[in-house]
Design a protein around this motif. Structure first.
Motif, PDB file in Angstrom:
ATOM      1  N   TYR A 154     -13.096  26.236   7.388  1.00 42.25           N
ATOM      2  CA  TYR A 154     -14.050  27.230   7.553  1.00 42.25           C
ATOM      3  C   TYR A 154     -15.031  27.318   6.480  1.00 42.25           C
ATOM      4  O   TYR A 154     -16.435  27.172   6.280  1.00 42.25           O
ATOM      5  CB  TYR A 154     -13.689  28.457   8.042  1.00 42.25           C
ATOM      6  N   THR A 157     -17.203  24.231   5.744  1.00 41.37           N
ATOM      7  CA  THR A 157     -18.298  23.959   6.753  1.00 41.37           C
ATOM      8  C   THR A 157     -19.189  25.221   7.237  1.00 41.37           C
ATOM      9  O   THR A 157     -20.355  24.845   7.741  1.00 41.37           O
ATOM     10  CB  THR A 157     -17.784  23.524   8.106  1.00 41.37           C
ATOM     11  N   ASP A 159     -18.617  26.929   9.603  1.00 35.84           N
ATOM     12  CA  ASP A 159     -18.418  26.596  11.185  1.00 35.84           C
ATOM     13  C   ASP A 159     -17.446  28.017  11.569  1.00 35.84           C
ATOM     14  O   ASP A 159     -15.938  27.683  11.243  1.00 35.84           O
ATOM     15  CB  ASP A 159     -18.162  25.469  11.612  1.00 35.84           C
TER      16      ASP A 159
END
Length: 307
Positions: A154, A157, A159
């Motif tokens: 995480y 990214t 994301d």
């Protein structure tokens, strides 16, 4: 998961003989179960003070680099090893290409999990006679390391899918051992997440510490208030039970029997306690890191690790 040749090292063998003699003496004088010996004397001395931080490095595994880890674990294949290699790879690789490789490693690890009812589970399918386990079971050490890996994915990214995967890897706090989970209910409203969910409390220390590290990291990154309440209960449990593990020249491995930690576990927990201190600022973790450092034969450990 270990390199079996380490058990033949003279320094390791000699230490094993000493700690087995000490364990047998404790069994004779205190009974067979450390848990039963200590459970009614645990005092709540937790003051509730901590300050969460997040470290990009996974410090608990910083005692070797990726090549050393690959060599050490070359004869082993399990999700536990895959997680160790991915976390060590993360520590030693920072390029864009390495980021892609790390995400690929995490995706391969994720394929080994089951995703059901907002929970990701890495099911261990092997017997372990030492703790009376047979068939399939879950393990806090695996769930914790997986969460720590997904948190780092995480961070690389941004994301949110990866952060949610970390949460789901830690979302095992509702199911007790008796119900097929890993949560152990303890006296005084404390609880422990079991590395080995045995019928009687095992409370393996280093397995719980890996879980606790992941929970600290998740709370530091996510600011999730629900999980912070759970974290505080687990910090309280660790803080109050730690004195029962402490020996004059070492630590107990678990509360299942009077086994003392051998060289490798003393060394690894030195890094774990340092990691927890860096994450929380709780002074007792720093004290236990020093205790492990002072009572570890580092020459033997480095030979065992091949470093």
């Amino acid at each position: 998961m270990a390199n079996k040749n380490r058990f033949l090292m003279p320094g390791y063998l000699w230490n094993t003989v000493k700690i087995k003699l000490l364990a047998n003496w404790k069994k004779l004088t205190r009974g067979s179960s450390p848990f039963l010996f200590f459970k009614d004397s645990i005092e709540d001395k937790w003051d509730g003070k901590y300050e969460l931080n997040y470290l990009e490095e996974y410090h608990s595994l910083s005692y070797f680099d990726f090549e050393e880890a690959m060599l050490f674990h070359k004869k082993n294949k399990s999700v536990t090893v895959d997680l160790i290699l991915a976390l060590v790879y993360h520590n030693s690789r920072v390029s864009q290409e390495a980021k892609v490789e790390l995400l690929g490693m995490a995706e391969d690890i994720l394929k080994q999990a089951t995703d059901k009812e907002d929970v990701i589970s890495f099911i261990i399918d092997e017997s372990y006679e030492r703790f009376g386990l047979s068939g399939q079971y879950l393990s806090a050490i695996v769930q914790g390391k997986a969460a720590s890996l997904f948190i780092r994915c995480y961070q690389k990214t941004e994301d949110s899918l990866w952060l949610d995967l970390a949460r789901k890897s830690l979302n095992h706090f509702n199911l007790t051992v008796k119900e097929g989970g890993i949560k152990r209910l303890l006296p005084s409203n404390l609880e422990w997440m079991e590395e080995y969910p045995s019928e009687k409390p095992s409370m393996v220390l280093n397995g719980f510490l890996f879980w606790l590290i992941a929970l600290c990291e998740y709370c530091a990154v996510s600011k999730d208030e629900t999980y912070q309440i759970i974290l505080e209960k687990h910090l309280r449990s660790a803080f109050n039970w730690l004195p029962s593990y402490k020996l004059k020249n070492g630590l107990l491995y678990s509360m299942y029997r009077w086994n003392h930690c051998n060289v490798h576990y003393m060394a690894i927990m030195k890094f774990q306690f340092e990691h927890l201190y860096q994450l929380t600022g709780i002074a007792v973790f720093d004290e236990y890191a020093s205790h492990c450092d002072d009572n570890t034969n580092w020459k033997v450990f480095k030979k065992m690790m091949g470093t």
